[in-house]
Design an enzyme around this catalytic site. Sequence first.
Site, PDB file in Angstrom:
ATOM      1  N   PRO A  78       0.797  -1.234   0.000  1.00 39.52           N
ATOM      2  CA  PRO A  78       0.000   0.000   0.000  1.00 39.52           C
ATOM      3  C   PRO A  78       0.828   1.282   0.000  1.00 39.52           C
ATOM      4  CG  PRO A  78      -0.997  -1.619   1.451  1.00 39.52           C
ATOM      5  CD  PRO A  78       0.323  -2.201   1.010  1.00 39.52           C
ATOM      6  N   CYS A  79       0.346   2.257  -0.772  1.00 36.06           N
ATOM      7  CA  CYS A  79       1.050   3.525  -0.959  1.00 36.06           C
ATOM      8  C   CYS A  79       0.702   4.619   0.056  1.00 36.06           C
ATOM      9  CB  CYS A  79       0.769   4.072  -2.362  1.00 36.06           C
ATOM     10  SG  CYS A  79       1.244   2.981  -3.707  1.00 36.06           S
TER      11      CYS A  79
END
Length: 413
Positions: A78-79
């Site tokens: 996840p960013c």
Amino acid sequence: MAGPEEVVEICAGAGGQALGLERAGFEHALAVELDENALNTLKHNRPSWKTALGDVANLATWKPSDYEGIDLLAGGVPCPPFTIAGKQLGATDERDLFAWAVELAGVVKPRALLLENVRGLSMPRFSGYRQHVLDRLAGLGYVASWRLLQASDYGVPQLRPRFVLVAINKDDAPYFSWPEPAEHVVTVGEAIGDLMASEGWEGATDWASKADKIAPTIVGGSKKHGGADLGPTRAKRAWREMGVDAMGVADAPPQPGATFEVGPKLTCEMVARIQGWSDDYEWTFTGRKTSRYRQIGNAFPPPVAAAVGTSIMRALRNEGDPAAGVPVDHDPIYLALRKAGGFVTQAQLIRAVGGIEVPELERRIGLLSRDFDLTIETRSAGPAYQLGGFKAFVGQSDHLRHDAFQKNLSSIS
């Protein structure tokens, strides 16, 4: 003769990285993904692949030790913990799986590790975080390096900077080199001009000439923030200059006789082309329009994954001439605190990093304290600092990540 090189891919999404790695020659032993819509797309395109749906950090979803010795462990974790537009919570964000994925390499023991994330992870805010990752991988027997890659350098008609980590076992590491940029830069008009004209719109040729530029980064958005559009205000302005209405996504290409105040909207098929899917990288996205757009926009462009994957494959096969070594860029403040093993005075730190000014030192200490436990002791000669543990989730059963993850599961994408 040895069999084909295999990959386990975590946080696989709808298959952008998967398709690129397949093009590089890897076969998927497993693909793990949290979002059911994205996994449905992956399964639709590659029904023979083994997949797992659920939280990748939950042993009920898959058992990492079953894949010990795999050739490549890869993923686009996840960013949001690192994005410049967000709060940059890093190690204290319940969605942060980067540090956990590094620890996973110690369980799976792959020959190589590939992790990609947003440009924000390359910023000074996360210098200590990055250094911890490099140090941990070195302790696990890997040679690791980071590189900020622009998708437009690899045949993708948008900027889309991605910060990529590659770690390879010490025996194969000398054969790794980052991929060279492609000679030809593809523009938006070149990539999707035929799709704009596919329903007979007479303005397609003129539109393609105006759109002879590189697009801003496609933004997939999240479950939390509503439907599909092409990004924040600055991105919308860039799209407008190319003759694209960025306020939403169209169901179909423009029809004959169509006129527009700004220009036509893009379809999901057009967005996929801009993200790197093409006749050379065929893929079908399943689900409703907003879901398809989100799957496309959140993906790692297949041509970039193919370029990096090919470089990793060559290293694993010991192709080419070995290099002398990989330069490592240390964060001097983190390094001085880590080496000390105890308290370091402000004066000692200033000398260690080459005369940094006190306000800048305090600012960078503050950044480190967001990802590490940091004790500050007040002394007569000034403050002293001691570096403690890493705050990130690396698999702890009692980490705050578990409760936060379950609480926010419906909005995590």
